[in-house]
Design a protein around this motif. Sequence first.
Motif, PDB file in Angstrom:
ATOM      1  N   GLY A 165      14.075 -27.590 -39.085  1.00 19.13           N
ATOM      2  CA  GLY A 165      12.994 -28.563 -39.189  1.00 19.13           C
ATOM      3  C   GLY A 165      13.328 -29.677 -40.158  1.00 19.13           C
ATOM      4  N   GLY A 166      12.342 -30.518 -40.429  1.00 23.55           N
ATOM      5  CA  GLY A 166      12.552 -31.675 -41.274  1.00 23.55           C
ATOM      6  C   GLY A 166      12.948 -31.341 -42.703  1.00 23.55           C
ATOM      7  N   THR A 167      12.341 -30.314 -43.266  1.00 27.50           N
ATOM      8  CA  THR A 167      12.641 -29.964 -44.656  1.00 27.50           C
ATOM      9  C   THR A 167      14.097 -29.562 -44.823  1.00 27.50           C
ATOM     10  N   GLU A 168      14.591 -28.718 -43.928  1.00 26.80           N
ATOM     11  CA  GLU A 168      15.997 -28.326 -44.015  1.00 26.80           C
ATOM     12  C   GLU A 168      16.910 -29.522 -43.784  1.00 26.80           C
ATOM     13  N   SER A 169      16.541 -30.370 -42.836  1.00 27.28           N
ATOM     14  CA  SER A 169      17.360 -31.557 -42.560  1.00 27.28           C
ATOM     15  C   SER A 169      17.451 -32.461 -43.775  1.00 27.28           C
ATOM     16  N   ASP A 170      16.318 -32.684 -44.445  1.00 24.29           N
ATOM     17  CA  ASP A 170      16.321 -33.527 -45.646  1.00 24.29           C
ATOM     18  C   ASP A 170      17.149 -32.896 -46.761  1.00 24.29           C
ATOM     19  N   ASN A 171      17.035 -31.586 -46.937  1.00 28.78           N
ATOM     20  CA  ASN A 171      17.822 -30.903 -47.959  1.00 28.78           C
ATOM     21  C   ASN A 171      19.313 -31.033 -47.685  1.00 28.78           C
ATOM     22  N   LEU A 172      19.698 -30.809 -46.428  1.00 23.88           N
ATOM     23  CA  LEU A 172      21.114 -30.908 -46.078  1.00 23.88           C
ATOM     24  C   LEU A 172      21.638 -32.318 -46.297  1.00 23.88           C
ATOM     25  N   ALA A 173      20.839 -33.311 -45.927  1.00 22.68           N
ATOM     26  CA  ALA A 173      21.285 -34.695 -46.070  1.00 22.68           C
ATOM     27  C   ALA A 173      21.408 -35.104 -47.529  1.00 22.68           C
ATOM     28  N   VAL A 174      20.355 -34.902 -48.294  1.00 19.61           N
ATOM     29  CA  VAL A 174      20.343 -35.392 -49.676  1.00 19.61           C
ATOM     30  C   VAL A 174      21.315 -34.611 -50.550  1.00 19.61           C
ATOM     31  N   LYS A 175      21.279 -33.285 -50.473  1.00 23.08           N
ATOM     32  CA  LYS A 175      22.223 -32.484 -51.264  1.00 23.08           C
ATOM     33  C   LYS A 175      23.647 -32.678 -50.763  1.00 23.08           C
ATOM     34  N   GLY A 176      23.794 -32.667 -49.427  1.00 21.74           N
ATOM     35  CA  GLY A 176      25.135 -32.794 -48.863  1.00 21.74           C
ATOM     36  C   GLY A 176      25.796 -34.111 -49.200  1.00 21.74           C
ATOM     37  N   LEU A 177      25.032 -35.208 -49.120  1.00 20.04           N
ATOM     38  CA  LEU A 177      25.583 -36.519 -49.491  1.00 20.04           C
ATOM     39  C   LEU A 177      25.885 -36.594 -50.975  1.00 20.04           C
ATOM     40  N   TYR A 178      24.957 -36.087 -51.788  1.00 19.04           N
ATOM     41  CA  TYR A 178      25.154 -36.168 -53.236  1.00 19.04           C
ATOM     42  C   TYR A 178      26.394 -35.382 -53.663  1.00 19.04           C
ATOM     43  N   TRP A 179      26.504 -34.145 -53.196  1.00 19.50           N
ATOM     44  CA  TRP A 179      27.640 -33.314 -53.593  1.00 19.50           C
ATOM     45  C   TRP A 179      28.963 -33.890 -53.093  1.00 19.50           C
ATOM     46  N   ALA A 180      28.988 -34.376 -51.863  1.00 21.64           N
ATOM     47  CA  ALA A 180      30.227 -34.919 -51.319  1.00 21.64           C
ATOM     48  C   ALA A 180      30.639 -36.199 -52.047  1.00 21.64           C
ATOM     49  N   ARG A 181      29.690 -37.061 -52.306  1.00 21.19           N
ATOM     50  CA  ARG A 181      29.997 -38.332 -52.961  1.00 21.19           C
ATOM     51  C   ARG A 181      30.398 -38.132 -54.423  1.00 21.19           C
ATOM     52  N   SER A 182      29.695 -37.250 -55.134  1.00 22.43           N
ATOM     53  CA  SER A 182      30.029 -37.025 -56.545  1.00 22.43           C
ATOM     54  C   SER A 182      31.334 -36.250 -56.683  1.00 22.43           C
ATOM     55  N   ALA A 183      31.681 -35.442 -55.674  1.00 16.77           N
ATOM     56  CA  ALA A 183      32.975 -34.748 -55.707  1.00 16.77           C
ATOM     57  C   ALA A 183      34.123 -35.737 -55.532  1.00 16.77           C
ATOM     58  N   GLN A 184      33.913 -36.748 -54.697  1.00 12.02           N
ATOM     59  CA  GLN A 184      34.932 -37.782 -54.510  1.00 12.02           C
ATOM     60  C   GLN A 184      35.093 -38.649 -55.751  1.00 12.02           C
ATOM     61  N   ASP A 185      33.961 -38.900 -56.424  1.00 14.80           N
ATOM     62  CA  ASP A 185      33.971 -39.738 -57.620  1.00 14.80           C
ATOM     63  C   ASP A 185      32.837 -39.273 -58.536  1.00 14.80           C
ATOM     64  N   PRO A 186      33.173 -38.595 -59.642  1.00 10.72           N
ATOM     65  CA  PRO A 186      32.140 -38.066 -60.542  1.00 10.72           C
ATOM     66  C   PRO A 186      31.199 -39.127 -61.102  1.00 10.72           C
ATOM     67  N   ALA A 187      31.589 -40.395 -61.019  1.00 16.19           N
ATOM     68  CA  ALA A 187      30.712 -41.455 -61.525  1.00 16.19           C
ATOM     69  C   ALA A 187      29.522 -41.699 -60.604  1.00 16.19           C
ATOM     70  N   ARG A 188      29.616 -41.233 -59.369  1.00 20.56           N
ATOM     71  CA  ARG A 188      28.532 -41.445 -58.409  1.00 20.56           C
ATOM     72  C   ARG A 188      27.443 -40.389 -58.610  1.00 20.56           C
ATOM     73  N   ARG A 189      26.553 -40.647 -59.526  1.00 18.96           N
ATOM     74  CA  ARG A 189      25.521 -39.668 -59.852  1.00 18.96           C
ATOM     75  C   ARG A 189      24.112 -40.217 -59.640  1.00 18.96           C
ATOM     76  N   ARG A 190      24.001 -41.491 -59.306  1.00 19.66           N
ATOM     77  CA  ARG A 190      22.673 -42.091 -59.149  1.00 19.66           C
ATOM     78  C   ARG A 190      22.149 -41.932 -57.725  1.00 19.66           C
ATOM     79  N   ILE A 191      20.872 -41.592 -57.626  1.00 19.03           N
ATOM     80  CA  ILE A 191      20.170 -41.543 -56.350  1.00 19.03           C
ATOM     81  C   ILE A 191      19.028 -42.548 -56.422  1.00 19.03           C
ATOM     82  N   LEU A 192      18.993 -43.482 -55.486  1.00 17.67           N
ATOM     83  CA  LEU A 192      17.892 -44.431 -55.401  1.00 17.67           C
ATOM     84  C   LEU A 192      16.914 -43.919 -54.350  1.00 17.67           C
ATOM     85  N   CYS A 193      15.679 -43.702 -54.772  1.00 18.57           N
ATOM     86  CA  CYS A 193      14.702 -43.026 -53.916  1.00 18.57           C
ATOM     87  C   CYS A 193      13.353 -43.723 -54.022  1.00 18.57           C
ATOM     88  N   SER A 194      12.703 -43.952 -52.897  1.00 13.62           N
ATOM     89  CA  SER A 194      11.374 -44.560 -52.939  1.00 13.62           C
ATOM     90  C   SER A 194      10.373 -43.575 -53.526  1.00 13.62           C
TER      91      SER A 194
END
Length: 396
Positions: free
Chosen positions: A56-85
Amino acid sequence: MSASALAAMTQEMSRTGNPSSLHGAGRRAHRVVEESRERLAAAAGAHPSEVIFTSGGTESDNLAVKGLYWARSAQDPARRRILCSTVEHHAVLDTVEWLAAHEGAEVTWIDVDSTGRMRLDELEAEIARDPSSIALVTLMWANNEVGTVQPVAEAVALAAPHGIPVHSDAVQAFTAVPVDFRASGLATLAVSAHKIGGPVGIGALLVRRDIVLTAVQHGGGHERALRSGTLNTAAAAAFAAAAGEGASRIAAEAERLAGLRDALIEGVLAAVPDAVLSGPADVGQTGERLPGNAHFTFPGCEGDSLLFVLDMLGVQSSTGSACTAGVPRPSHVLLAMGYSEEAARGAQRFTIGHTTTAADVEALVAALPEAHARAKQAGMAAKQSRIQTAGTGLSV
């Protein structure tokens, strides 16, 4: 559920077969899942390989937000900011806050205007301030409470030159307004079946083929190794049926729903003149608001009281507020839009869908004056009780 979705699900539930198995029943189930994936992709403007089935939507949002954050910060530890409405669904808000509390994320909240629309000037300024430090941007396609359609295309245009991925929760928008994943430029997009006439318990995350995500759930390596777990063949078939049907009639259904919505708004304001419409008015059906959403605040009236009285009179509505540990709280969406806590407590959301008729709208308008009067009386009594309790020094 729509008739087509119910028929598809009923047919598949009468059969057996794990779609990951190699025997005949498994291969048959696998074919059904892949055909469902293709149909869902076509409805959402995606490639079939970009469709990841979830619960459902909740799992999809978790996978997207956590998955993007972890992948991006693993590539570059400086990428730690999340811009969120500030008006995201709690499936996104709580995930972002969890990453801040446990994974070192730095959250920048982007404000909205009085209609609930993200302020693009703030987003642009935050991106310009230090684009290399941003892991992702997340902005829902349309708000689940007040129905405001968000400037997703504009947000992607601001982020894309810097290679910043954008996620969008499109649970409310999919098949209600045009949603084209390919044209959007989004990295990921979440959808859910039960919002479009499909069954509860299945959704999907659309993941662009060049996007790297870190998996949240591990196991057998299903769904491009992004979401392990045995797939629900029957639910996938029903989801695809609902999506195909919804996408094929989106323009006509949006026009029908918007007409009912406008009649509902007119009727509510006539029945209770002090009611206040929240979000954009969408005069002329310009697409600023979801066609099936009407949200009001009722001054001096507790939303929960109005909900319960309406329910007794045969009308099911929602306050749109979150309840944590049984304690009602004013809607974070309305507070972000500049409402006071007192005004936000008077919220009531009315949503209409593929089964709604003009008679349903008339039933609501007929029931509302009595419901409002009784709820307002209950609110006045409760307020007086709180005043008297405060005078004794006791707390309840």
